[in-house]
Design an enzyme around this catalytic site. Structure first.
Site, PDB file in Angstrom:
ATOM      1  N   HIS A 121       0.848  -1.196   0.000  1.00 54.67           N
ATOM      2  CA  HIS A 121       0.000   0.000   0.000  1.00 54.67           C
ATOM      3  C   HIS A 121       0.880   1.241   0.000  1.00 54.67           C
ATOM      4  O   HIS A 121       1.922   1.309   0.652  1.00 54.67           O
ATOM      5  CB  HIS A 121      -1.007  -0.019   1.153  1.00 54.67           C
ATOM      6  CG  HIS A 121      -0.492   0.291   2.524  1.00 54.67           C
ATOM      7  ND1 HIS A 121      -0.381   1.576   3.003  1.00 54.67           N
ATOM      8  CD2 HIS A 121      -0.097  -0.524   3.531  1.00 54.67           C
ATOM      9  CE1 HIS A 121       0.055   1.544   4.257  1.00 54.67           C
ATOM     10  NE2 HIS A 121       0.251   0.284   4.597  1.00 54.67           N
ATOM     11  N   ASP A 133       5.648   2.769   7.160  1.00 59.03           N
ATOM     12  CA  ASP A 133       4.296   2.264   6.906  1.00 59.03           C
ATOM     13  C   ASP A 133       3.592   3.153   5.882  1.00 59.03           C
ATOM     14  O   ASP A 133       2.920   4.104   6.254  1.00 59.03           O
ATOM     15  CB  ASP A 133       3.506   2.247   8.211  1.00 59.03           C
ATOM     16  CG  ASP A 133       2.124   1.661   8.068  1.00 59.03           C
ATOM     17  OD1 ASP A 133       1.845   1.002   7.049  1.00 59.03           O
ATOM     18  OD2 ASP A 133       1.298   1.864   8.981  1.00 59.03           O
ATOM     19  N   GLU A 167      -5.440   1.843   1.961  1.00 60.66           N
ATOM     20  CA  GLU A 167      -5.291   0.687   2.849  1.00 60.66           C
ATOM     21  C   GLU A 167      -5.596   1.072   4.285  1.00 60.66           C
ATOM     22  O   GLU A 167      -6.205   0.317   5.033  1.00 60.66           O
ATOM     23  CB  GLU A 167      -3.867   0.122   2.731  1.00 60.66           C
ATOM     24  CG  GLU A 167      -3.632  -1.193   3.478  1.00 60.66           C
ATOM     25  CD  GLU A 167      -3.138  -1.026   4.898  1.00 60.66           C
ATOM     26  OE1 GLU A 167      -2.938  -2.042   5.581  1.00 60.66           O
ATOM     27  OE2 GLU A 167      -2.958   0.134   5.351  1.00 60.66           O
ATOM     28  N   GLU A 168      -5.158   2.278   4.646  1.00 57.39           N
ATOM     29  CA  GLU A 168      -5.314   2.732   6.028  1.00 57.39           C
ATOM     30  C   GLU A 168      -6.775   2.978   6.411  1.00 57.39           C
ATOM     31  O   GLU A 168      -7.085   3.128   7.591  1.00 57.39           O
ATOM     32  CB  GLU A 168      -4.488   4.003   6.262  1.00 57.39           C
ATOM     33  CG  GLU A 168      -2.983   3.818   6.078  1.00 57.39           C
ATOM     34  CD  GLU A 168      -2.329   2.966   7.155  1.00 57.39           C
ATOM     35  OE1 GLU A 168      -3.041   2.452   8.029  1.00 57.39           O
ATOM     36  OE2 GLU A 168      -1.091   2.813   7.104  1.00 57.39           O
ATOM     37  N   ASP A 196       4.374  -5.002   3.732  1.00 62.11           N
ATOM     38  CA  ASP A 196       3.840  -3.887   4.509  1.00 62.11           C
ATOM     39  C   ASP A 196       4.698  -3.726   5.767  1.00 62.11           C
ATOM     40  O   ASP A 196       4.726  -4.605   6.617  1.00 62.11           O
ATOM     41  CB  ASP A 196       2.383  -4.188   4.887  1.00 62.11           C
ATOM     42  CG  ASP A 196       1.655  -2.981   5.450  1.00 62.11           C
ATOM     43  OD1 ASP A 196       2.299  -1.953   5.708  1.00 62.11           O
ATOM     44  OD2 ASP A 196       0.424  -3.078   5.654  1.00 62.11           O
ATOM     45  N   HIS A 283       2.204   5.004  12.785  1.00 60.45           N
ATOM     46  CA  HIS A 283       1.067   5.911  12.598  1.00 60.45           C
ATOM     47  C   HIS A 283       1.283   7.260  13.273  1.00 60.45           C
ATOM     48  O   HIS A 283       0.326   7.884  13.745  1.00 60.45           O
ATOM     49  CB  HIS A 283      -0.234   5.267  13.101  1.00 60.45           C
ATOM     50  CG  HIS A 283      -0.786   4.248  12.153  1.00 60.45           C
ATOM     51  ND1 HIS A 283      -2.019   3.655  12.320  1.00 60.45           N
ATOM     52  CD2 HIS A 283      -0.273   3.700  11.024  1.00 60.45           C
ATOM     53  CE1 HIS A 283      -2.232   2.795  11.333  1.00 60.45           C
ATOM     54  NE2 HIS A 283      -1.184   2.811  10.542  1.00 60.45           N
TER      55      HIS A 283
END
Length: 313
Positions: A121, A133, A167-168, A196, A283
């Site tokens: 992603h 990420d 994706e998130e 990922d 994140h």
């Protein structure tokens, strides 16, 4: 990697299998062996990460779905692939009231009924640039695709790469892709490889256990390096392999850990810091180019190419 597990729908997948170029042989001579997978230069992978960081910095600090940073990320990857001779397609979808995009890149040639596919992603969360990420997975498969081009492969099977959007938000892009495949097209996918978060700063070496053949491939690769592996559980079903698996496509992949804490036993195997998350910047705004372990990124990037080459034979 998507934070929550909810909202994962079943889907289908398309895989592109790639076969290695076999050198021509003189009459009467034995054919040359298939080419070995190339070493993927980690400096090249890191250069892609630097570009993704620059894109985020210029666009509000992120590369999230529906934002200018994501569109610029797609354009960056697409330009590299177009210049390398791939046939690229941008697939559009809508999520949370914003337009999203998947980027699909096909290497010309190969059996269209046997596809091996590798994907990652490309979107980040809104709170940061998303370099581990999932810039790491996106950059590794980009450099693997460019290595295919540099080698001038004429594969027996068809090879396809994909960079997923949203994706998130719940695997939206990959689900859209799989759900819009016909049953016939789904059946042509030999396997889907997902990458990922493959450069976590306090890394573990985790292998998906969804398909025994692909699992063994990665385990054997790491055993050859003298690196222990563990089965991936933290992100199980939480990344873009899930729609493919639900559609009956064999899937596999690699992961270096997110918010879970590294144990003393894992430090004994892999080094790093016990009692600390695999990725303390998961994140977060600090998920920058400084948030990457070069050794893990190098090993995993080479493993991406190894798997693509092996599964394409």
């Amino acid at each position: 990697m998507k934070l929550s597990v909810s909202g994962r729908a079943a889907a289908t997948g398309v895989v592109a299998s790639v076969t290695l170029l076999v050198c021509g042989s003189i009459a009467g001579a034995a054919p040359a062996p298939l080419a070995a997978a190339p070493d993927i230069p980690v400096a090249n992978v890191k250069a892609h990460l630097t570009q993704l960081q620059s894109i985020a910095t210029a666009n509000g600090g992120n590369r999230a779905h529906g934002r200018a940073g994501y569109q610029a990320s797609v354009n960056f990857v697409k330009a590299k692939l177009d210049a390398a001779g791939f046939t690229t397609t941008v697939q559009q979808f809508t999520a949370s009231g914003r337009t999203g995009y998947n980027l699909i890149a096909d290497w010309p040639g190969g059996d269209p009924d046997q596809i091996v596919m590798a994907g990652s992603h490309l979107d980040s969360v809104t709170s940061g640039p998303g370099i581990n990420d999932n810039g790491t997975g996106s950059a590794a498969i980009l450099e693997t695709a460019l290595a295919v081009s540099r080698a001038g492969y004429q594969p027996t099977k068809h090879l396809r790469f994909a960079w997923w959007g949203a994706e998130e938000l719940g695997l939206v892009g990959s689900r859209h892709y799989v759900n819009n495949l016909s049953a016939t097209d789904r059946s042509k996918i030999d396997g889907y490889l997902n990458f990922d978060m493959i450069g976590s700063p306090n890394p573990g070496y985790f292998v998906y256990d969804d398909d025994p053949v692909i699992e063994k491939l990665f385990k054997d690769y790491y055993a050859g390096l003298g690196v222990a592996t563990e089965i991936e559980t933290e992100g199980d079903g939480r990344s873009d392999h899930a729609p493919f698996k639900s559609a009956g496509v064999p899937v596999g992949g690699l992961f270096t850990g997110a918010s879970r804490t590294k144990t003393a036993a894992q430090v004994a195997k892999w080094g790093g810091t016990s009692g600390q998350a695999f990725d303390r910047c998961y994140h977060s705004s600090c998920d920058t180019t400084s948030n990457v372990n070069d050794t893990a990124l190098d090993r995993n990037s080479d493993a991406v190419a190894y798997a693509v080459w092996e599964l394409s034979e």
